[in-house]
Design an enzyme around this catalytic site. Structure first.
Site, short mmCIF file in Angstrom:
data_model
loop_
_atom_site.label_atom_id
_atom_site.label_comp_id
_atom_site.label_asym_id
_atom_site.label_seq_id
_atom_site.Cartn_x
_atom_site.Cartn_y
_atom_site.Cartn_z
N HIS A 77 0.82 -1.21 0.00
CA HIS A 77 0.00 0.00 0.00
C HIS A 77 0.86 1.26 0.00
O HIS A 77 2.02 1.24 0.41
CB HIS A 77 -0.93 -0.01 1.20
N GLU A 79 0.82 3.97 1.80
CA GLU A 79 1.29 4.47 3.09
C GLU A 79 2.55 3.74 3.53
O GLU A 79 3.52 4.35 3.97
CB GLU A 79 0.21 4.29 4.16
N CYS A 103 -5.80 1.19 5.74
CA CYS A 103 -6.30 -0.08 6.28
C CYS A 103 -5.66 -0.31 7.66
O CYS A 103 -4.76 0.44 8.07
CB CYS A 103 -5.98 -1.24 5.34
N CYS A 106 -1.77 -0.83 7.50
CA CYS A 106 -1.04 0.43 7.34
C CYS A 106 -1.15 1.29 8.59
O CYS A 106 -0.19 1.99 8.95
CB CYS A 106 -1.54 1.18 6.11
#
Length: 159
Positions: A77, A79, A103, A106
């Site tokens: 992801h 992040e 999420c 993260c």
């Protein structure tokens, strides 16, 4: 007299996040992130995609099917990529701009990295277990999060 109509810091950094998302090769969801210091310096950026050295032609981009035939076990992801891309030391006390609410996985990385504020543009997974868990984690760890308020300004860039 200074120029009128310049963009705010929030507009600038969310714009960088949106621009970073355009590097993603994911056919369904492009997410970008930008980590900023307390004095408004960009420290790192990231977007969702496969880890370095993993061919985006050989791994799946599918959203449905047997788990190992989908993108989910392989994609990093935005992040986490932004956190891992940073090579300058500590991210303690920084702010993260991200185009999609993080999420739970993260969220854990954000907390562990010391990021204290998350500014997000979209919360399309609001109410899902991963989203509820992320907010619960942020609340418990004292990470402030708020939705970016779109200004309606348009910036056109010819590349």
């Amino acid at each position: 007299m200074k120029r009128a109509g310049y963009i705010s810091w929030d507009e600038y950094f969310m714009g960088v996040s949106y621009l970073s998302a355009q590097r993603s090769k994911d056919p369904s969801t492009q997410v970008g992130a930008c980590i900023v210091s307390n004095d408004n310096k960009i420290l790192s950026m990231g977007y969702n995609g496969f880890p370095n050295g993993v061919s985006d032609d050989e791994f799946p981009w599918e959203r449905e099917g047997e788990e190992l035939q989908t993108k989910y076990p392989y994609v990093t992801h935005s992040e986490l990529n932004a956190i891992l891309n940073y090579r300058g030391g500590s991210l303690e006390g920084t702010k993260l701009y991200v185009s999609l609410f993080p999420c739970n996985e993260c969220a854990k990385a954000i907390i562990q990295a010391g990021i204290k504020t998350v500014v997000y543009a979209d919360d399309k997974y609001d109410g899902t277990p991963a989203n509820v868990a992320a907010k619960r984690l942020f609340n418990a760890a004292g990470v402030r999060y708020y939705k970016y308020q779109k200004s309606g300004k348009k910036v056109e860039i010819e590349l």
